[in-house]
Enzyme design. Structure first.
Site, short mmCIF file in Angstrom:
data_model
loop_
_atom_site.label_atom_id
_atom_site.label_comp_id
_atom_site.label_asym_id
_atom_site.label_seq_id
_atom_site.Cartn_x
_atom_site.Cartn_y
_atom_site.Cartn_z
N ASN A 28 0.86 -1.19 0.00
CA ASN A 28 0.00 0.00 0.00
C ASN A 28 0.89 1.24 0.00
O ASN A 28 2.11 1.12 -0.07
CB ASN A 28 -0.95 -0.03 1.21
CG ASN A 28 -0.17 -0.17 2.49
OD1 ASN A 28 0.61 0.71 2.87
ND2 ASN A 28 -0.34 -1.30 3.17
N PHE B 164 -4.55 3.20 14.61
CA PHE B 164 -4.85 4.25 13.64
C PHE B 164 -6.02 3.75 12.81
O PHE B 164 -6.21 2.53 12.66
CB PHE B 164 -3.64 4.48 12.71
CG PHE B 164 -2.66 5.50 13.23
CD1 PHE B 164 -1.83 5.19 14.29
CD2 PHE B 164 -2.58 6.75 12.65
CE1 PHE B 164 -0.93 6.12 14.77
CE2 PHE B 164 -1.67 7.70 13.12
CZ PHE B 164 -0.85 7.38 14.18
#
Ligand code: PMT
Length: 406
Positions: free
Chosen positions: A211, A323
């Site tokens: 990613n 997160f």
């Protein structure tokens, strides 16, 4: 630990606690500081200059008239060179002289010539310490900008019990580090585990799924924890970032490896902050060799373990911070994650915003806490956000987590 370039002058005055200053000088030197010791004559009756010289790797100064063509330059140069003056132990005599601007030896003279912050560590008999004259001198010195590390209470060298004990060197070093790097050292002794970067899930010998995570956010969180004195371990997926000094970094490629390392380190961690972008899926089989074009390529995916959720189940006293990288319904999804993964705090960033999320130096985040408290933060650099997160973690550690059942 502070930067190597920091110079500290340790003034040792004549009290029985002088021998403890030897350990202090040794620790400051080991922490990478350039330590210079100035002793008073009285201090040399308790401990030899050679001890400090050996521990600091610098010449110890006692007598300002010993080397007439050397001392003047030296005291001025130390006064200007020092980032900090630390007087440990500071006797009543020293405090009295300093409070009245008396400069009759190398230490008091150099102190008058410096603009660096001065920290004094009084250590003496408790009646002496509590004597109004000494207390008035301390107040006067505070008004002149001196800072103090309070003496401890307990049995004193003279046999009495009370306030006046030389405090633990660790307390003094915390104060020094706080002043030198400008950050409170409230994470001292806390073990913080941070993850960063985007995992790589191999397809074959040369291809992988990953990613856009650069690792910047996690690295800044790790640096912020370190700056407040934490003992930080960083588990880093591949990034192009420079290693962080003083931070133990474990490099991993895949989610499986990150999973293994996280679970290994979890029990001995006080705080875990998962800024890494862990691939939710991986090819169910990675080919050993490069797959040829002619062979065609179909990738079957299988789920990776949810590391954070597993740590949420294992959690005992740890503070667990996640997160949430979202592109829609940021708040709803972040709240769901805080509960599903049993977190204490979640940092939700809207990664669709051009100045937030992946591979930029800034971020825009909302902090969600277990008890429903929510803090919307403005556009910050990742370094600033890292510091803000550690500030909140410190509050959770010291004030306790509201709304926590385990
Ligand atoms: O690295 P940068 O370029 O600086 O970018 C920063 C960032 C956008 C990667 C970072 O700010 C961020 O949002 N990190 C979390 C990315 C993410 O995986 O979010 P998520 O919503 O999919 O996962 C939620 C939490 O679970 C995360 O703490 C994640 O580390 C964790 N997780 C996710 C999947 C998984 N299999 N295991 C996990 O532990």
């Amino acid at each position: 630990m502070v930067s190597k370039a920091k110079s500290i002058v340790v003034g040792v005055t004549g009290g029985i606690a002088c021998y403890k200053a030897a350990d202090l000088v040794s620790s400051l030197t080991k922490a990478g500081m350039d330590v210079h010791v100035i002793m008073t004559e009285a201090a040399t009756k308790f401990i030899k200059p050679l001890t400090f010289q050996t521990l600091s790797n610098n010449r110890v100064i006692v007598d300002m008239f010993a080397e007439p063509d050397y001392w003047d330059v030296k005291h001025i140069s130390l006064a200007t060179k020092a980032d900090l003056f630390l007087i440990a132990p500071a006797t009543a005599n020293f405090l009295g002289k300093a409070a009245n601007g008396i400069a009759d030896d190398m230490l008091t003279t150099t102190i008058l010539a410096t603009k660096a912050p001065i920290v004094a560590v009084p250590a003496m008999n408790n009646n002496m310490y509590l004597n109004k004259m000494v207390q008035d001198n301390i107040q006067k010195l505070k008004a002149y900008g001196f800072q103090f590390v309070e003496p401890g209470e307990g049995r004193l060298a003279c046999g009495t019990v009370g306030k006046g004990r030389y405090p633990d060197n660790e307390v003094i070093i915390n104060k020094v580090e706080e002043l030198l790097n400008g950050k409170p050292q409230d994470m001292q002794g806390k073990r913080v585990l941070v993850t960063a970067g985007g995992t790589r899930e191999p397809i074959d010998a040369v291809r992988y799924i990953t990613n856009k995570s650069s690792g910047k956010m996690g690295y800044k969180v790790a640096a912020a924890a370190k700056a407040r004195g934490a003992d930080v371990t960083l588990i880093s997926a591949p990034t192009s970032l420079e290693p962080l000094p003083g931070i133990y970094t474990i490099k991993v490629e895949t989610a499986a490896k990150m999973h293994q390392k996280c679970l290994e380190l979890f029990p001995q961690s006080d705080v875990i902050i998962k800024a890494a972008a862990v691939s939710d899926f991986k090819p169910n089989k990675a080919a050993e060799n490069k797959i040829k074009k002619e062979q065609g390529l179909t990738i079957n995916l299988e789920k990776n373990p949810d590391i954070l959720a597993e740590m949420g189940k294992m959690k005992k006293n740890q503070i667990l911070v996640g997160f949430a990288a979202e592109t829609e319904e940021l708040h709803k999804n972040a709240l769901k994650k805080i509960h599903n993964k049993n977190l204490d705090l979640i940092v939700a960033n809207d990664v669709s915003h051009p100045q937030a999320g992946f591979d930029v130096d800034t971020n825009i985040a909302t902090l969600f806490f277990r008890d429903g408290k929510k803090v919307d933060l403005p556009l910050l650099t990742k370094a600033e956000l890292g510091e803000r997160i550690i500030e909140e973690v410190s509050k959770l550690l010291y004030d306790g987590v509201k709304g926590r059942t385990n």
